[in-house]
Every structure is written in structure tokens, then in C-alpha cells.
Design a protein around this motif. Structure first.
Motif, short mmCIF file in Angstrom:
data_model
loop_
_atom_site.label_atom_id
_atom_site.label_comp_id
_atom_site.label_asym_id
_atom_site.label_seq_id
_atom_site.Cartn_x
_atom_site.Cartn_y
_atom_site.Cartn_z
N VAL A 133 0.84 -1.21 0.00
CA VAL A 133 0.00 0.00 0.00
C VAL A 133 0.87 1.25 0.00
CG1 VAL A 133 -1.83 -1.20 1.27
CG2 VAL A 133 -0.18 0.16 2.52
N ALA A 134 0.29 2.33 -0.47
CA ALA A 134 0.97 3.63 -0.38
C ALA A 134 1.17 3.95 1.10
CB ALA A 134 0.15 4.71 -1.07
N ARG A 135 2.33 4.49 1.45
CA ARG A 135 2.64 4.75 2.86
C ARG A 135 1.62 5.67 3.52
NH1 ARG A 135 7.65 7.16 4.01
NH2 ARG A 135 7.42 6.41 6.12
N ARG A 136 0.96 6.51 2.75
CA ARG A 136 -0.02 7.42 3.35
C ARG A 136 -1.25 6.68 3.88
NH1 ARG A 136 -0.26 8.34 -2.09
NH2 ARG A 136 -2.24 7.85 -3.08
N HIS A 137 -1.42 5.40 3.47
CA HIS A 137 -2.54 4.58 3.94
C HIS A 137 -2.15 3.66 5.09
CE1 HIS A 137 -4.97 5.99 0.68
NE2 HIS A 137 -4.15 5.50 -0.23
N ARG A 138 -0.96 3.83 5.61
CA ARG A 138 -0.44 2.95 6.66
C ARG A 138 -1.35 2.84 7.87
NH1 ARG A 138 5.62 3.78 9.01
NH2 ARG A 138 5.38 2.49 10.82
N GLN A 139 -1.77 3.96 8.40
CA GLN A 139 -2.62 3.93 9.60
C GLN A 139 -4.00 3.35 9.32
OE1 GLN A 139 -1.51 4.32 12.59
NE2 GLN A 139 0.50 4.90 11.83
N THR A 140 -4.51 3.59 8.12
CA THR A 140 -5.81 3.03 7.74
C THR A 140 -5.76 1.51 7.75
OG1 THR A 140 -6.28 4.97 6.37
CG2 THR A 140 -7.57 2.97 5.93
N VAL A 141 -4.73 0.95 7.11
CA VAL A 141 -4.60 -0.51 7.06
C VAL A 141 -4.44 -1.08 8.45
CG1 VAL A 141 -3.12 -2.40 6.27
CG2 VAL A 141 -3.74 -0.56 4.70
N ARG A 142 -3.60 -0.45 9.23
CA ARG A 142 -3.39 -0.95 10.60
C ARG A 142 -4.68 -0.94 11.41
NH1 ARG A 142 1.09 1.07 14.99
NH2 ARG A 142 0.65 -0.56 16.49
N ALA A 143 -5.45 0.14 11.28
CA ALA A 143 -6.72 0.23 12.02
C ALA A 143 -7.70 -0.84 11.56
CB ALA A 143 -7.32 1.62 11.85
N LEU A 144 -7.74 -1.11 10.25
CA LEU A 144 -8.63 -2.15 9.75
C LEU A 144 -8.25 -3.52 10.29
CD1 LEU A 144 -9.01 -0.96 6.04
CD2 LEU A 144 -10.79 -0.96 7.81
N VAL A 145 -6.95 -3.82 10.32
CA VAL A 145 -6.49 -5.11 10.84
C VAL A 145 -6.85 -5.23 12.32
CG1 VAL A 145 -4.46 -6.52 11.36
CG2 VAL A 145 -4.64 -5.36 9.14
N GLU A 146 -6.58 -4.20 13.09
CA GLU A 146 -6.86 -4.24 14.53
C GLU A 146 -8.35 -4.34 14.82
OE1 GLU A 146 -4.71 -1.01 16.35
OE2 GLU A 146 -2.81 -2.09 16.16
#
Length: 169
Positions: A133-146
Motif C-alpha cells: 500500500v501507499a505509505r499514506r494509507h499505513r494507519q488506515t490498514v493498521r486500524a482495519l487489521v486491529e
């Protein structure tokens, strides 16, 4: 220039110099040649101004302190700036013993490209989910996983795409 003003000038120049140096290094690592070169030229100019002030006349404690403090502060500011720019891509690897398919599905629904596969872990079969993923979406992906599996083991590495595939931009 008074010694204190000279020290503040050197501090300011070193903050700018090292912030640019940190960014330049990151652009070099990502292969952005022209931006790295332009930053290097500006950085060299600022460096010469700082060093020439330090070396003018007898050694001045304030310029030495300004030089050292500006160096450290510049590195920190450069790192913050790089985090805010969030350029490039990262590869998430998500290890989830029970919720891997649900994580993969949620990421797909959010528009991310996902590859999932079964792997053997210490306690048996687990699902590994990969997503670049683009680094700017890092927190979004992490929040979805959690949201699905707060106990999932997550790693992230820099990725340098060699050939385009599906990326959410």
C-alpha cells in the motif's frame, strides 16, 4: 555579529541543513535522483554558510553549541517531515491464526490489493495476508487489521515496485 547571534544563526543553518540531509537521503533510497540532487545543492549551500560562521575568528562556544544542537534538531525535524510526506509504498505482512480471511476481505472491501495464503506456524496453520500500500494509507490498514484481530502480528517493509500491478493510489 555577536557570539550569541552567530550561535543562533549556526543553529538555524544546521537545522535546515540536517533536515534537508535526512530528506535527501530518503529520496536517494527511493531512487528520486533529481529531487535528491536539488536538495543536495541547497543543503551544500546552507552547510557552507554554517561552517564558515563557525570557523570565523577564534572558536566561539555559542557557535559550537549551535552547530551541535542544530545537527540533532535537524535530524529529528527531517524525520518528522519524511513521516508527513509518506512517500513510496510499504508491504504489510499480517499473521493471524484465526482471522486472516476476514482481514483479507475487509482490506479488499476498503480497496487494497491483498494476497493471502496458508502457512504453518508454531501452533498450526495460520493465514498470512500480504498487502502493498501507499505509505499514506499505513494507519488506515493498521486500524482495519486491529478492528478484526487486535492480536495479529503485523510487519511492514519498504517496497520498491518494479512493475505496476494493482495499487490503491
Amino acid at each position: 555579529m555577536t557570539p550569541l547571534v552567530a550561535g543562533l544563526f549556526v543553529f538555524s543553518m544546521r537545522v535546515i541543513d540536517m533536515s534537508l540531509d535526512t530528506l535527501r537521503l530518503l529520496f536517494v533510497m527511493r531512487g528520486w535522483k533529481f529531487i535528491a540532487g536539488a536538495l543536495g545543492a541547497v543543503q551544500a549551500t546552507v552547510f557552507i554558510l554554517a561552517v564558515s560562521t563557525v570557523l570565523q575568528g577564534p572558536l566561539n562556544l555559542w557557535t559550537v553549541i549551535g552547530y551541535a544542537a542544530g545537527f540533532g534538531t535537524g535530524v529529528i525535524i527531517g524525520m518528522f517531515a519524511e513521516e508527513r510526506l509518506a512517500l513510496g509504498y510499504i508491504m504489510f505482512r499480517i499473521y493471524s491464526p484465526e482471522h486472516g480471511p476476514a482481514i483479507a476481505q475487509l482490506l479488499r472491501e476498503a480497496g487494497f490489493a491483498v494476497t493471502e495464503f496458508a502457512a504453518q506456524g508454531r501452533a498450526g496453520t495460520i493465514t498470512v495476508v500480504n498487502s502493498a500500500v501507499a505509505r499514506r494509507h499505513r494507519q488506515t490498514v493498521r486500524a482495519l487489521v486491529e478492528q478484526i484481530d487486535p492480536q495479529a502480528f503485523i510487519t511492514a517493509d519498504d517496497v520498491h515496485p518494479l512493475q505496476r500491478g494493482y495499487f490503491r493510489h
